[in-house]
Design a protein around this motif. Sequence first.
Motif, PDB file in Angstrom:
ATOM      1  N   ALA A  82       0.832  -1.212   0.000  1.00 24.05           N
ATOM      2  CA  ALA A  82       0.000   0.000   0.000  1.00 24.05           C
ATOM      3  C   ALA A  82       0.864   1.259   0.000  1.00 24.05           C
ATOM      4  O   ALA A  82       1.786   1.389   0.806  1.00 24.05           O
ATOM      5  N   GLY A  83       0.564   2.160  -0.914  1.00 23.50           N
ATOM      6  CA  GLY A  83       1.271   3.420  -1.004  1.00 23.50           C
ATOM      7  C   GLY A  83       2.543   3.373  -1.819  1.00 23.50           C
ATOM      8  O   GLY A  83       3.127   4.416  -2.124  1.00 23.50           O
ATOM      9  N   GLU A  84       2.989   2.161  -2.218  1.00 21.85           N
ATOM     10  CA  GLU A  84       4.222   2.028  -2.988  1.00 21.85           C
ATOM     11  C   GLU A  84       3.922   2.050  -4.489  1.00 21.85           C
ATOM     12  O   GLU A  84       2.770   2.085  -4.914  1.00 21.85           O
ATOM     13  N   LYS A  85       4.978   1.987  -5.283  1.00 23.44           N
ATOM     14  CA  LYS A  85       4.839   2.126  -6.734  1.00 23.44           C
ATOM     15  C   LYS A  85       4.297   0.837  -7.358  1.00 23.44           C
ATOM     16  O   LYS A  85       4.773  -0.260  -7.066  1.00 23.44           O
ATOM     17  N   ASN A  86       3.308   0.996  -8.215  1.00 28.82           N
ATOM     18  CA  ASN A  86       2.780  -0.125  -8.996  1.00 28.82           C
ATOM     19  C   ASN A  86       3.561  -0.267 -10.295  1.00 28.82           C
ATOM     20  O   ASN A  86       4.312   0.633 -10.696  1.00 28.82           O
ATOM     21  N   ALA A  87       3.346  -1.398 -10.966  1.00 31.56           N
ATOM     22  CA  ALA A  87       3.884  -1.559 -12.314  1.00 31.56           C
ATOM     23  C   ALA A  87       3.244  -0.528 -13.235  1.00 31.56           C
ATOM     24  O   ALA A  87       2.062  -0.209 -13.106  1.00 31.56           O
ATOM     25  N   GLU A  88       4.033   0.003 -14.146  1.00 29.67           N
ATOM     26  CA  GLU A  88       3.494   0.868 -15.182  1.00 29.67           C
ATOM     27  C   GLU A  88       2.925  -0.021 -16.278  1.00 29.67           C
ATOM     28  O   GLU A  88       3.604  -0.929 -16.768  1.00 29.67           O
ATOM     29  N   VAL A  89       1.662   0.207 -16.614  1.00 29.14           N
ATOM     30  CA  VAL A  89       0.999  -0.654 -17.594  1.00 29.14           C
ATOM     31  C   VAL A  89       0.735   0.108 -18.881  1.00 29.14           C
ATOM     32  O   VAL A  89       0.451   1.314 -18.867  1.00 29.14           O
ATOM     33  N   SER A  90       0.839  -0.601 -19.989  1.00 29.51           N
ATOM     34  CA  SER A  90       0.545  -0.025 -21.295  1.00 29.51           C
ATOM     35  C   SER A  90      -0.092  -1.098 -22.157  1.00 29.51           C
ATOM     36  O   SER A  90       0.103  -2.299 -21.939  1.00 29.51           O
ATOM     37  N   LEU A  91      -0.872  -0.681 -23.126  1.00 30.46           N
ATOM     38  CA  LEU A  91      -1.650  -1.591 -23.972  1.00 30.46           C
ATOM     39  C   LEU A  91      -1.154  -1.501 -25.405  1.00 30.46           C
ATOM     40  O   LEU A  91      -0.972  -0.400 -25.938  1.00 30.46           O
ATOM     41  N   PHE A  92      -0.937  -2.660 -26.044  1.00 36.35           N
ATOM     42  CA  PHE A  92      -0.422  -2.720 -27.406  1.00 36.35           C
ATOM     43  C   PHE A  92      -1.284  -3.640 -28.259  1.00 36.35           C
ATOM     44  O   PHE A  92      -1.948  -4.550 -27.750  1.00 36.35           O
ATOM     45  N   VAL A  93      -1.249  -3.409 -29.558  1.00 33.75           N
ATOM     46  CA  VAL A  93      -1.905  -4.285 -30.531  1.00 33.75           C
ATOM     47  C   VAL A  93      -0.875  -4.711 -31.561  1.00 33.75           C
ATOM     48  O   VAL A  93      -0.207  -3.863 -32.175  1.00 33.75           O
ATOM     49  N   TYR A  94      -0.752  -6.028 -31.737  1.00 36.21           N
ATOM     50  CA  TYR A  94       0.189  -6.590 -32.711  1.00 36.21           C
ATOM     51  C   TYR A  94      -0.574  -7.026 -33.953  1.00 36.21           C
ATOM     52  O   TYR A  94      -1.578  -7.743 -33.860  1.00 36.21           O
ATOM     53  N   ASP A  95      -0.111  -6.590 -35.118  1.00 38.50           N
ATOM     54  CA  ASP A  95      -0.707  -6.928 -36.408  1.00 38.50           C
ATOM     55  C   ASP A  95       0.064  -8.105 -36.994  1.00 38.50           C
ATOM     56  O   ASP A  95       1.249  -7.970 -37.329  1.00 38.50           O
ATOM     57  N   LEU A  96      -0.568  -9.280 -37.115  1.00 37.01           N
ATOM     58  CA  LEU A  96       0.134 -10.468 -37.582  1.00 37.01           C
ATOM     59  C   LEU A  96       0.584 -10.348 -39.032  1.00 37.01           C
ATOM     60  O   LEU A  96       1.647 -10.865 -39.398  1.00 37.01           O
ATOM     61  N   GLU A  97      -0.224  -9.681 -39.857  1.00 36.02           N
ATOM     62  CA  GLU A  97       0.126  -9.583 -41.276  1.00 36.02           C
ATOM     63  C   GLU A  97       1.339  -8.686 -41.488  1.00 36.02           C
ATOM     64  O   GLU A  97       2.272  -9.035 -42.216  1.00 36.02           O
ATOM     65  N   ASN A  98       1.325  -7.526 -40.840  1.00 39.76           N
ATOM     66  CA  ASN A  98       2.418  -6.570 -41.022  1.00 39.76           C
ATOM     67  C   ASN A  98       3.547  -6.766 -40.022  1.00 39.76           C
ATOM     68  O   ASN A  98       4.591  -6.101 -40.127  1.00 39.76           O
ATOM     69  N   GLU A  99       3.334  -7.637 -39.039  1.00 36.77           N
ATOM     70  CA  GLU A  99       4.304  -7.884 -37.976  1.00 36.77           C
ATOM     71  C   GLU A  99       4.714  -6.594 -37.283  1.00 36.77           C
ATOM     72  O   GLU A  99       5.871  -6.395 -36.901  1.00 36.77           O
ATOM     73  N   GLY A 100       3.722  -5.711 -37.116  1.00 33.81           N
ATOM     74  CA  GLY A 100       3.967  -4.428 -36.470  1.00 33.81           C
ATOM     75  C   GLY A 100       3.164  -4.289 -35.191  1.00 33.81           C
ATOM     76  O   GLY A 100       2.104  -4.912 -35.032  1.00 33.81           O
ATOM     77  N   THR A 101       3.661  -3.465 -34.268  1.00 36.96           N
ATOM     78  CA  THR A 101       3.012  -3.260 -32.973  1.00 36.96           C
ATOM     79  C   THR A 101       2.703  -1.785 -32.772  1.00 36.96           C
ATOM     80  O   THR A 101       3.558  -0.924 -33.018  1.00 36.96           O
TER      81      THR A 101
END
Length: 721
Positions: free
Chosen positions: A244-263
């Motif tokens: 409690a009160g300490e630092k959490n993980a920084e979270v981020s959301l990504f989408v990977y495109d299988l055809e272009n192999e890009g994120t």
Amino acid sequence: MRKYFILSLLFTGLATSLTAQDKQITLEEIWNGTFSTKGMDVLHSMKNGKQYSILNMDRESKTITVDKYDYSTLEKVETIVSTEDLDGISHFTSYTFSADESRMLLATDIEPVYRHSRLGIYYMYDIKSGKTQKIADHKIQEPTFSPDGKKVAFVYKNDIYIKDLETGKTDQITNDGEKNKIINGIADWVYEEEFSFVRAFQWNASGTHIAYIKFDESEVPQFTMDIYGTELYPSEQEFKYPKAGEKNAEVSLFVYDLENEGTEEVELNNAHYIPRIKWTNDKDILSAQVINRHQNALDLVFYNVKDKASEVVLHETDDAYIDITDNLTFLKDNSFIWTSEKDGYNHIYHYAKDGKLIRQVTSGPWEVTNYYGYDARTGRIFYQSVENGSINRDVYAIKLNGRKKQRLSSRQGTNSATFSADFSYFINSFSNVNTPPRYTLNNAKNGKELKEIVNNDALVQKVKAYGLPEKEFSTIHINGYDLNMWMIKPADFDPDKKYPLLMWQYSGPGSQQVANRWGSLNDYWYQMLAQQGYIVACVDGRGTGFKGAAFKKMTYKELGKYEVEDQIEAAREFGKRPYIDADRIGIWGWSYGGFMSSNCILKGNDVFKMAIAVAPVTNWRFYDTIYTERYMQTPQENASGYDENSPINHVEKLKGAYLLVHGTADDNVHVQNTMRMVEALVQANKQFDWAIYPDKNHGIFGGNTRLHLYTKMTNFIKKNL
């Protein structure tokens, strides 16, 4: 114990006085499986809606099978897979189908990581050809079929991989995974424990994109546990644990495109928590639930993979906190079903795809406790609620327009449902205080019971030999509220005698222990104590669940204040009853319940003679961010709420007998809680008893551990109560 009773012969009216010697429950029976119940294991409804599958094991041959059954007859149609026909796979513990049910993933050699997470060796089994394919040569996490069943995504060492089942080729789509630093596609410890999910990646409907959450826990403080094991030197388990009160993980959301192999990264305006992601029925639209650190403001965000744009379609706030659920359901037109407590009770709402409210579907002074799904064919929503009393559960159907509500379950007690894929049938699981679990096939149109599948009648007959008394449900008026309670008295109860009383409670926010359902193994322990002359009682105080948001959330920022006041006052009220010895009242609890029992014997030292605390939180500053701050905010913001209600700060008040118990490998409520409590008690020169179980987690089980623990607790009660 001799018990005298009258046997009434129904047709003759003849009454005969008989003497019976009831069997005595033993701790060995409680923990060796004597009172275990039968159920249905790994039930899956086939996509045709007419059949279901079950994981079965033949104990004589040790053969594992997945068998298909017909809903209408309950007869086995076929064996889909058997270990007898699998080369090199002698055992598997779970299975999942591809969307078209032509392939399966079989889980073998499973080992736990934390409460929900597992590592294992997985095989793809092709049902038509009977061939298997190993997904990876090493243990992996959360393998998941693509929608067409031709690929499997999984996580290995904190990175996401995709295996092409047609070519056998495996591609790595993230490359920065590192233990205790970066996690891709798998929840960190605190998300897994408090937001109750492990897999943090999802395929879209067409299999062209994978969305995933990245956890950067580089700056999260690290926790270390000694594992004593059997070697000469102990080892250490290290993991990131934000207190409690300490630092959490920084979270981020990504989408990977299988055809272009890009994120691409999804813009979420510096989200503090991302507790849920889910693709809509539109293959290009991803939804994400984003919540602030206080967990009282939630945004439902839609992200379009084509134009890379994010839009907040729903914003919800609460004066206290918002609970996260898995109830979000997208309909064919991408309108969605949502549950919320915004009117004071948890209810179902229907929103348009742009977030505009269409209607509140359910309403009333009662709670929706489970959402089962929506049948587009009939326009009905299926759910579970406490409309028939807060200690009961029933299954209901209601039209999407809020009309034609129908109760589908008929027996009073606890009913839950597993629906067929087309919502034409459901398997109803029912129990109440007198009836062990019973599974029946029911018609979803009207709830009519069609056939019994599993019962536990043999257990009922076995239990009868012990002559056990009923668990009596009632309410007790405490601090202005009628609180639900149950009580177990000795079978030969004499109202003119005085009995010692043991109180049991959990008391955590939104929890419930007073429920009309078949008891757990603890109930047999309570019955054993009743056979030995004790009364056992349980009271659900303020802050517990299923009586509306106001009742549940009144403990906000003051965990352990009102709940403790209720238990102390309940004990005083019990002590006024002529059959209870007010000088012999004890209390016990596990986890949050241990936090409570500790507080009760300290703050209620004139009421409680003894207390047992198993795996207790002794100071909320030691517990994790998501759970603690949801109810308390941070220690920096609410120091008095933390300190005034933590038992570690009240040790000087101890007068009665106190037993502390903890497992050293408890990754949830760390043994630090007990060690710090012990030191505080020692420095206050207070005598107490304690027990430490090496390498045992929060559940404290394995081998003879539970038998040893309950023997110790029983002896402690007999000595001190």
